[in-house]
Design a protein around this motif. Structure first.
Motif, short mmCIF file in Angstrom:
data_model
loop_
_atom_site.label_atom_id
_atom_site.label_comp_id
_atom_site.label_asym_id
_atom_site.label_seq_id
_atom_site.Cartn_x
_atom_site.Cartn_y
_atom_site.Cartn_z
N GLY A 198 3.60 1.68 -26.51
CA GLY A 198 3.55 0.98 -27.79
C GLY A 198 3.58 -0.53 -27.66
N ARG A 199 3.98 -1.03 -26.51
CA ARG A 199 3.98 -2.47 -26.25
C ARG A 199 2.85 -2.85 -25.28
NH1 ARG A 199 7.28 -5.22 -29.92
NH2 ARG A 199 9.35 -4.28 -29.98
N SER A 200 2.68 -2.05 -24.24
CA SER A 200 1.63 -2.33 -23.26
C SER A 200 0.40 -1.46 -23.48
CB SER A 200 2.16 -2.11 -21.83
OG SER A 200 3.11 -3.10 -21.49
N TYR A 201 0.60 -0.29 -24.04
CA TYR A 201 -0.51 0.65 -24.25
C TYR A 201 -0.15 1.58 -25.40
CZ TYR A 201 2.52 4.06 -22.05
OH TYR A 201 3.58 4.88 -21.77
N SER A 202 -1.17 2.19 -25.98
CA SER A 202 -0.93 3.12 -27.07
C SER A 202 -2.15 4.02 -27.25
CB SER A 202 -0.64 2.38 -28.38
OG SER A 202 -0.38 3.28 -29.43
N PRO A 203 -1.95 5.34 -27.21
CA PRO A 203 -3.09 6.24 -27.44
C PRO A 203 -3.40 6.35 -28.93
CG PRO A 203 -1.11 7.52 -27.07
CD PRO A 203 -0.72 6.07 -26.89
N ALA A 204 -4.65 6.54 -29.26
CA ALA A 204 -5.07 6.78 -30.65
C ALA A 204 -5.89 8.06 -30.63
CB ALA A 204 -5.89 5.60 -31.18
N TYR A 205 -5.22 9.18 -30.88
CA TYR A 205 -5.88 10.48 -30.73
C TYR A 205 -7.00 10.67 -31.74
CZ TYR A 205 -1.88 11.31 -27.73
OH TYR A 205 -0.95 11.20 -26.73
N ALA A 206 -6.81 10.20 -32.95
CA ALA A 206 -7.84 10.37 -33.98
C ALA A 206 -9.10 9.57 -33.64
CB ALA A 206 -7.31 9.94 -35.34
N ASP A 207 -8.91 8.46 -32.91
CA ASP A 207 -10.05 7.61 -32.56
C ASP A 207 -10.56 7.87 -31.15
OD1 ASP A 207 -9.81 6.38 -35.02
OD2 ASP A 207 -8.52 4.78 -34.28
N ASN A 208 -9.96 8.85 -30.45
CA ASN A 208 -10.38 9.17 -29.08
C ASN A 208 -10.37 7.93 -28.18
OD1 ASN A 208 -11.01 12.01 -29.56
ND2 ASN A 208 -12.69 11.23 -30.81
N SER A 209 -9.21 7.28 -28.15
CA SER A 209 -9.11 6.08 -27.32
C SER A 209 -7.68 5.82 -26.90
CB SER A 209 -9.64 4.85 -28.10
OG SER A 209 -8.80 4.56 -29.20
N ILE A 210 -7.56 5.00 -25.86
CA ILE A 210 -6.27 4.45 -25.44
C ILE A 210 -6.43 2.94 -25.47
CG2 ILE A 210 -4.57 4.22 -23.60
CD1 ILE A 210 -5.49 6.96 -22.56
N ARG A 211 -5.55 2.26 -26.18
CA ARG A 211 -5.62 0.81 -26.25
C ARG A 211 -4.64 0.19 -25.27
NH1 ARG A 211 -3.98 -1.56 -31.20
NH2 ARG A 211 -4.99 -3.46 -30.47
N LEU A 212 -5.17 -0.75 -24.46
CA LEU A 212 -4.29 -1.60 -23.67
C LEU A 212 -4.01 -2.83 -24.51
CD1 LEU A 212 -5.97 -1.38 -20.13
CD2 LEU A 212 -4.27 0.14 -21.18
N LEU A 213 -2.74 -3.14 -24.71
CA LEU A 213 -2.35 -4.15 -25.68
C LEU A 213 -2.18 -5.53 -25.05
CD1 LEU A 213 0.16 -1.89 -27.62
CD2 LEU A 213 -2.27 -2.27 -28.09
N LYS A 214 -2.14 -6.51 -25.91
CA LYS A 214 -2.12 -7.91 -25.47
C LYS A 214 -1.00 -8.20 -24.49
CE LYS A 214 -2.06 -12.66 -27.22
NZ LYS A 214 -2.07 -13.51 -28.45
N GLU A 215 0.15 -7.61 -24.70
CA GLU A 215 1.31 -7.88 -23.84
C GLU A 215 1.00 -7.55 -22.38
OE1 GLU A 215 5.65 -5.97 -23.75
OE2 GLU A 215 5.36 -7.33 -25.44
N LEU A 216 0.13 -6.58 -22.15
CA LEU A 216 -0.28 -6.23 -20.78
C LEU A 216 -1.50 -7.03 -20.34
CD1 LEU A 216 -0.12 -4.25 -18.28
CD2 LEU A 216 -1.82 -2.88 -19.50
N VAL A 217 -2.60 -6.96 -21.08
CA VAL A 217 -3.87 -7.53 -20.59
C VAL A 217 -3.83 -9.05 -20.52
CG1 VAL A 217 -5.31 -5.57 -21.24
CG2 VAL A 217 -4.84 -7.35 -22.93
N SER A 218 -3.07 -9.70 -21.36
CA SER A 218 -3.02 -11.16 -21.32
C SER A 218 -2.26 -11.68 -20.10
CB SER A 218 -2.37 -11.71 -22.59
OG SER A 218 -1.00 -11.33 -22.66
#
Length: 572
Positions: A516-536
């Motif tokens: 939820g801070r570095s990553y978060s899955p979105a099952y309805a959207d068929n995706s995993i988001r890598l979040l700003k706290e990690l990628v930046s």
């Protein structure tokens, strides 16, 4: 034990300034009852009163919101809300109140009369709904009280002025209204001993002001926190010494509990209610009870929950979440602690006043107030979509109950044919699982219910899956969205490591990042988001290997590389 705790503490008399403020409030007519003078005379002990408050609920993000009551997304508080909360089984409500934006920032620190009247109105609505009420000084703790180490005189003057006015306004309120001196007290750039000393000064001042205001406040139950409302033994001891020195039978202690941090937010690979997480909870409640309850001093767990509720609801897996709250309720009950569930609007629907966001969670929490529930080692059985289905074994956690059997809907499964029990091992047969899996489409194929002699039935989900598939993508240092075919599986956690073996930031002390801070899955959207706290925070032009761990046991690796503001993701 802290050094200051060994010194004899005594109740200090009201300062001249505080005495004058009481006189001023009385002269202005604010020292009367909230809406009607109370004539009740409490005869129950503090222990009995606090016990009668179990279970409790927090009206979070409301009167503690700023600048106004609805600023943080909740509607105006009404009597039907409190009536609904009472109907759900709660006996008390904690009303966090932040005074900062409704008070002059300089002496005499006058609280706005309109705001005070609204606070009194909300308190009366709760009382009229047959609820005990706990009010406090809330976010003021970090807005200005935390500056006490370097601004002592001004903080003390404002704190005293605040409680002089609050005590005056609620002087004749019913004894079912309790006062809590300050929420989660903290002090900037101070040692532990300094924090305990500063808090002791505030608690003594609070005690003297309230008791000195007379009326119902002469024996009203006052609730005193530890530093940070923590149950670390040093903080418990510090507060214990203060309560002993005050020599007042109408005092209670308060702590807060949001669980073992790695579990509560899903970091460092702690995805289950493991032994360390359980012992953290048991020890926390045990220390609180031994320090206070065993001496006849009641304890209120003024807030409890999981920290991830404010970040990502799914960070803690559902079955592990239910086991956590089942254990919490049991420990509170046997240790005789009163609990007040933190709800800032994310649990009970304050619009409809009818439903809970997660009815299963509420049912488990409510049940835990009176009895235990059985569970199993997992609430999910993952079956590969293709190939032979084999028998699967789960461990029964009876928790003092007895196992009654398994049901699929209204149909009872047959012992011997569909499942066997040997000691604490529950084994579902291959034939039963094959039948329950049906056409083996991805996702939940069937829900089995394990029933026990008491408590809430335990759901076991039969799930068919294939190993998830992640695809190439491009994003920025704001976020990266990875197209993902979950294929019926669910994401448990994620590791992030560079080729040299070092861990990625943030929290580079562990390879497992925070859900939820570095990553978060979105099952309805068929995706995993890598979040700003990690990628930046990724290193430039240095491939970072991610390992996604799924609840089926599947592991999928993926590589991301940053170049300037561009982040590229490549499937392994």
């Amino acid at each position: 034990m802290a050094t200051h705790g060994r010194e004899k503490m005594r109740t200090t008399p009201l300062s001249r300034a505080a005495s004058l403020l009481i006189a001023l409030i009385t002269a202005l007519g604010l020292a009367g009852s909230p809406t009607a003078a109370s004539t009740d005379k409490r005869t129950d002990s503090a222990m009995d009163v606090v016990a009668a408050m179990q279970p409790g609920w927090n009206l979070g993000n409301t009167l503690d919101a700023f600048p106004d009551e609805t600023s943080w997304g909740n509607p105006l508080t009404t009597k039907p809300l409190f009536e609904a909360i009472r109907a759900q089984g709660f006996r008390s409500v904690r009303i966090p109140i932040t005074w900062t934006d409704h008070q002059s920032a300089t002496a005499p620190y006058t609280i706005d009369a309109k705001w005070m009247n609204r606070v009194k109105e909300v308190v009366d609505l709760a009382l009229a709904s047959d609820l005990y009420v706990l009010i406090n000084v809330h976010h003021d703790s970090w807005q200005w009280i935390s500056k006490m180490p370097t601004n002592r005189d001004e903080v003390v003057a404002r704190f005293n002025a605040s409680w002089t006015q609050i005590a005056g306004a609620f002087r004749d309120a019913p004894s079912k209204v309790l006062f809590e001196s300050v929420n989660e007290p903290q002090f900037d750039n101070a040692t532990d001993e300094e924090k305990m000393r500063l808090l002791a000064e505030l608690n003594r001042s609070f005690h003297a002001i309230v008791r000195g205001s007379g009326g119902g406040n002469a024996d009203r139950i006052l609730v005193l926190p530890t530093v940070h409302t923590s149950a670390d033994q040093k903080y418990l001891d510090g507060l214990s010494n203060e309560i002993t020195a005050l020599n007042d039978k109408n005092l209670a202690a308060t702590v807060h509990f949001y669980g073992y941090w790695p579990f509560s937010v899903n970091i460092a690979g702690v995805t289950t209610l493991n032994e360390e997480t359980q012992q953290d909870l048991i020890g926390y409640f045990d220390r609180s009870a031994k320090t206070f309850v065993d001496r006849g001093i009641p304890v209120i767990v003024g807030e409890y929950g999981l920290l991830s509720f404010d970040v990502d609801w799914n960070a803690v897996q559902q079955g592990e979440k239910l086991k956590f709250f089942e254990l919490l309720g049991y420990q509170a009950r046997i240790k005789k602690l009163t609990t007040m569930w933190w709800d800032n609007g994310q649990h009970f629907n304050r619009q409809t006043l009818q439903e809970w966001k997660d009815p299963g969670l509420f049912a488990q929490i409510k049940s835990s107030f009176t009895t235990r529930s059985g569970t199993t080692s997992s609430d999910s059985i993952f079956l590969p979509k293709s190939g032979a289905i084999e028998a699967r074994t789960l461990t029964l956690n009876l928790n003092g109950t007895s196992f009654r059997g398994l049901w699929h809907g209204s149909a009872r499964l047959y012992p011997g044919r569909d499942y066997t029990v040997s000691g604490d091992k529950l084994t579902l047969t291959a034939a039963a699982l094959s039948r329950l899996a049906g056409d083996r489409s991805h996702g939940v194929n069937a829900t089995i219910q394990a029933r026990f002699s008491s408590g809430i039935p335990w759901n076991i989900y039969v799930i068919s899956y294939d190993t998830p598939v992640l695809s190439n993508t491009t994003g920025t240092t704001e976020s990266l969205t990875i197209p993902t075919q979950f294929n019926g599986d669910r994401l448990a956690t994620m590791e992030a490591k560079y080729a040299d073996g070092t861990n990625a930031a943030p929290h580079d002390w562990t390879s497992y990042k925070e859900y939820g801070r570095s990553y978060s899955p979105a099952y309805a959207d068929n995706s995993i988001r890598l979040l700003k706290e990690l990628v930046s925070q990724m290193r430039e032009n240095t491939p970072l290997t991610l390992t996604f761990h799924f609840w089926s046991g599947a592991k999928v690796t993926y590589q991301v590389t940053r170049s300037g503001d561009t982040v590229t993701g490549t499937a392994s």
